[in-house]
Scaffold this active site. Structure first.
Site, PDB file in Angstrom:
ATOM      1  CB  CYS A 113      -0.943  -0.004   1.196  1.00 35.25           C
ATOM      2  SG  CYS A 113      -2.085  -1.385   1.145  1.00 35.25           S
ATOM      3  CG  HIS A 250      -3.227   3.606   2.114  1.00 34.27           C
ATOM      4  ND1 HIS A 250      -3.617   3.221   0.852  1.00 34.27           N
ATOM      5  CD2 HIS A 250      -3.325   2.499   2.898  1.00 34.27           C
ATOM      6  CE1 HIS A 250      -3.929   1.933   0.867  1.00 34.27           C
ATOM      7  NE2 HIS A 250      -3.771   1.473   2.101  1.00 34.27           N
ATOM      8  CG  ASN A 280      -6.569  -0.761   1.050  1.00 35.88           C
ATOM      9  OD1 ASN A 280      -5.828  -0.315   0.174  1.00 35.88           O
ATOM     10  ND2 ASN A 280      -6.127  -1.237   2.197  1.00 35.88           N
TER      11      ASN A 280
HETATM   12  O1  UT7 Z   1      -3.867  -1.102   3.463  1.00 34.49           O
HETATM   13  C1  UT7 Z   1      -3.074  -1.756   4.373  1.00 34.49           C
HETATM   14  C2  UT7 Z   1      -3.423  -1.377   5.711  1.00 34.49           C
HETATM   15  N1  UT7 Z   1      -4.608  -2.066   6.155  1.00 34.49           N
HETATM   16  C3  UT7 Z   1      -5.365  -1.472   7.017  1.00 34.49           C
HETATM   17  O2  UT7 Z   1      -5.109  -0.357   7.369  1.00 34.49           O
HETATM   18  C4  UT7 Z   1      -6.497  -2.242   7.638  1.00 34.49           C
HETATM   19  C5  UT7 Z   1      -6.485  -1.966   9.099  1.00 34.49           C
HETATM   20  N2  UT7 Z   1      -7.560  -2.604   9.846  1.00 34.49           N
HETATM   21  C6  UT7 Z   1      -8.837  -2.228   9.704  1.00 34.49           C
HETATM   22  O3  UT7 Z   1      -9.180  -1.397   8.903  1.00 34.49           O
HETATM   23  C7  UT7 Z   1      -9.837  -2.839  10.661  1.00 34.49           C
HETATM   24  O4  UT7 Z   1      -9.159  -3.547  11.660  1.00 34.49           O
HETATM   25  C8  UT7 Z   1     -10.869  -3.771   9.959  1.00 34.49           C
HETATM   26  C9  UT7 Z   1     -11.810  -2.963   9.117  1.00 34.49           C
HETATM   27  C10 UT7 Z   1     -10.127  -4.799   9.122  1.00 34.49           C
HETATM   28  C11 UT7 Z   1     -11.695  -4.498  11.015  1.00 34.49           C
HETATM   29  O5  UT7 Z   1     -12.312  -3.570  11.895  1.00 34.49           O
HETATM   30  P1  UT7 Z   1     -12.206  -3.765  13.478  1.00 34.49           P
HETATM   31  O6  UT7 Z   1     -13.018  -2.712  14.086  1.00 34.49           O
HETATM   32  O7  UT7 Z   1     -10.754  -3.829  13.836  1.00 34.49           O
HETATM   33  O8  UT7 Z   1     -12.932  -5.146  13.671  1.00 34.49           O
HETATM   34  P2  UT7 Z   1     -12.357  -6.500  14.272  1.00 34.49           P
HETATM   35  O9  UT7 Z   1     -11.324  -7.097  13.365  1.00 34.49           O
HETATM   36  O10 UT7 Z   1     -11.986  -6.273  15.681  1.00 34.49           O
HETATM   37  O11 UT7 Z   1     -13.649  -7.424  14.189  1.00 34.49           O
HETATM   38  C12 UT7 Z   1     -14.817  -7.129  14.947  1.00 34.49           C
HETATM   39  C13 UT7 Z   1     -15.849  -8.195  14.651  1.00 34.49           C
HETATM   40  C14 UT7 Z   1     -15.289  -9.610  14.748  1.00 34.49           C
HETATM   41  O12 UT7 Z   1     -16.267 -10.429  15.332  1.00 34.49           O
HETATM   42  P3  UT7 Z   1     -16.169 -10.804  16.908  1.00 34.49           P
HETATM   43  O13 UT7 Z   1     -14.841 -11.495  17.072  1.00 34.49           O
HETATM   44  O14 UT7 Z   1     -16.231  -9.506  17.650  1.00 34.49           O
HETATM   45  O15 UT7 Z   1     -17.354 -11.674  17.107  1.00 34.49           O
HETATM   46  C15 UT7 Z   1     -15.113 -10.010  13.307  1.00 34.49           C
HETATM   47  O16 UT7 Z   1     -15.202 -11.412  13.128  1.00 34.49           O
HETATM   48  O17 UT7 Z   1     -16.333  -8.059  13.311  1.00 34.49           O
HETATM   49  C16 UT7 Z   1     -16.276  -9.328  12.653  1.00 34.49           C
HETATM   50  N3  UT7 Z   1     -16.088  -9.095  11.213  1.00 34.49           N
HETATM   51  C17 UT7 Z   1     -17.105  -8.840  10.393  1.00 34.49           C
HETATM   52  N4  UT7 Z   1     -18.434  -8.747  10.589  1.00 34.49           N
HETATM   53  C18 UT7 Z   1     -19.213  -8.460   9.541  1.00 34.49           C
HETATM   54  C19 UT7 Z   1     -14.940  -9.071  10.517  1.00 34.49           C
HETATM   55  N5  UT7 Z   1     -15.208  -8.803   9.229  1.00 34.49           N
HETATM   56  C20 UT7 Z   1     -16.542  -8.660   9.122  1.00 34.49           C
HETATM   57  C21 UT7 Z   1     -17.407  -8.362   8.052  1.00 34.49           C
HETATM   58  N6  UT7 Z   1     -18.730  -8.270   8.304  1.00 34.49           N
HETATM   59  N7  UT7 Z   1     -16.960  -8.157   6.801  1.00 34.49           N
END
Ligand code: UT7
Length: 323
Positions: A113, A250, A280
Site C-alpha cells: 500500500c 492512503h 482499499n
Molecule cells: O492497506 C493496508 C493497511 N490495512 C489497514 O489499514 C487495515 C487496518 N484494519 C482495519 O481497517 C480494521 O481492523 C478492519 C476494518 C479490518 C476491522 O475492523 P475492526 O473494528 O478492527 O474489527 P475487528 O477485526 O476487531 O472485528 C470485529 C468483529 C469480529 O467479530 P467478533 O470477534 O467480535 O465476534 C469479526 O469477526 O467483526 C467481525 N467481522 C465482520 N463482521 C461483519 C470481521 N469482518 C466482518 C465483516 N462483516 N466483513
C-alpha cells in the site's frame, strides 16, 4: 536546484462496481458493518480483460494527456504494484510497450500500500540525480485477484484501480515555495510481516496465494506509524500541519484517516477521502484520491499537498509536494 514537479495526473477504474450489499449473499456481512467499520460503500472489480497493466496503461495515458505530453517525452516509468501481470518481467515494462515506448527504462516497485509514496520518492531521486527528466509514476493494482472471497474480514475491504502522475525536472530555488517534491520519509519493518501478507509466492509455494491480514493488529500500529513519519517529513521541510492545503492519505479505513488527521491537527476539510468510492486499492489509492481532488477543483497549482501511506511489510512513508 532541480525539483520534480507534477505536470499532469490521471486515473483508471474497472467498469464493474461492487456495492457492499453485493457481498451479503456471499459471506456473513452487512452494508452497515462495512460502512461503520471502514467507511467503504463500493469498490471497482476488474473483469478478466482488465489487468494491472491495462489499468496502469489507461491511467498513464490520462496523465500524459493532462500534461500535454506523449510517451516520447517520458524517459522512466516507475510502477508501484503488488499484483503484477506476471512474476516477471516487470509490469512497468509491459506498460512501456503498450504505450509504444521503446526508449528509456521501466521498473516495478513493491511496497504494497505504500508503493506509490515509495515510487514518488524514488522517481524524485532519479530526476534530481540526473538519470531522468520526465517520469511516469503509476500505482496500479488488481487486489481482487489475490483476495480470499470466502474471508469476510478481508474480501470486503479491497478494490482495483490505477492512478498516475507525470513528474518533470524543473529548476527551483530550494525554498519551500518551490513547486514539486519538497520532502519525503520512508520506513519499513519486517517484524510485522505476518500481520499482512500473501500466503504464496514463486520461491515458496510456487503459487500466487491469497491476502491474509490481522486487521485489528494493523489498525493498532497504523495511526502511530503514519503520524511519526509525517512529523519527520514536516521536520525536514520546516512546516507544521497548519501550512498544508491538502492531506491525501492512503485510503484503507476512514477511522484510521480520521484518527491520523486528528492526532496531527489537520482540519477535516483539508482531508481527501475516497475510501467510500474505491475501497482499499493498495498502491493505487493515493493517486486515485489525487485524481478525484484534482478533477473536482480542490487541489490546484501551488497547493501544498501531503501524501501518506502504510501497508504490508510493514512499510510506511510520506511525501510533501507543492502541486
Ligand atoms: O492497506 C493496508 C493497511 N490495512 C489497514 O489499514 C487495515 C487496518 N484494519 C482495519 O481497517 C480494521 O481492523 C478492519 C476494518 C479490518 C476491522 O475492523 P475492526 O473494528 O478492527 O474489527 P475487528 O477485526 O476487531 O472485528 C470485529 C468483529 C469480529 O467479530 P467478533 O470477534 O467480535 O465476534 C469479526 O469477526 O467483526 C467481525 N467481522 C465482520 N463482521 C461483519 C470481521 N469482518 C466482518 C465483516 N462483516 N466483513
Amino acid at each position: 536546484m532541480i525539483r520534480s514537479v507534477v505536470r499532469g495526473n490521471g486515473a483508471a477504474l474497472p467498469r464493474r462496481i461492487m456495492k457492499n450489499a453485493d457481498f451479503e449473499g456471499m459471506v456473513e456481512t452487512s452494508d452497515e458493518w462495512i460502512v461503520q467499520r471502514t467507511g467503504i460503500r463500493q469498490r471497482h472489480v476488474a473483469a478478466d480483460d482488465e489487468t494491472t497493466a491495462s489499468l496502469g496503461e489507461a491511467a498513464a495515458r490520462a496523465a500524459l494527456d493532462s500534461a500535454g505530453l506523449t510517451p516520447a517525452d517520458i524517459d522512466l516509468i516507475v510502477l508501484a504494484t503488488s499484483t503484477p501481470n506476471n512474476t516477471f518481467p516487470a509490469t512497468a515494462v509491459e506498460i512501456q510497450n503498450r504505450l509504444g515506448m521503446h526508449h528509456g527504462f521501466a521498473f516495478d516497485m513493491q511496497a504494497v500500500c505504500s508503493g506509490f509514496v515509495y515510487a514518488v520518492a524514488t522517481a524524485d531521486l532519479y530526476i534530481r540525480g540526473g538519470l531522468a527528466k520526465r517520469v511516469l509514476v503509476i500505482g496500479s493494482e488488481t487486489f481482487s485477484r489475490i483476495l480470499d472471497w470466502n474471508d469476510r474480514s478481508t474480501c470486503v475491504l479491497f478494490g482495483d484501480g490505477a492512478g498516475a502522475i507525470v513528474l518533470e525536472a524543473e529548476e527551483g530555488t530550494g525554498a519551500i515555495a518551490d513547486r514539486g517534491v519538497l520532502a519525503a520519509s520512508l520506513r519499513s519493518d519486517g517484524v510485522h510481516k505476518d500481520k499482512l501478507f500473501v500466503d504464496g509466492g514463486p520461491s515458496t509455494t510456487g503459487t500466487v496465494g491469497h491476502l491474509r491480514m490481522e486487521g485489528r493488529e494493523v489498525f493498532k500500529h497504523a495511526v502511530g506509524m503514519i503520524t511519526d513519519v509525517i512529523e519527520a517529513t514536516f521536520g525536514q521541510a520546516g512546516i507544521t500541519a497548519g501550512d498544508l492545503d491538502w492531506f491525501v492519505p492512503h485510503q484503507a479505513n476512514k477511522r484510521i484517516i480520521d484518527a491520523s488527521a486528528r492526532k496531527l491537527g489537520i482540519a477535516e476539510e483539508k482531508v481527501v477521502v475516497t475510501v467510500d468510492l474505491h475501497g482499499n486499492t493498495s498502491a493505487a489509492s493515493v493517486p486515485l484520491a489525487l485524481s478525484v481532488a484534482v478533477a473536482d477543483g480542490r487541489i490546484k497549482k501551488g497547493d501544498l499537498v501531503l501524501l501518506e501511506a502504510m501497508g504490508g511489510g510493514f512499510t510506511w512513508g510520506a511525501v510533501l509536494l507543492r502541486w
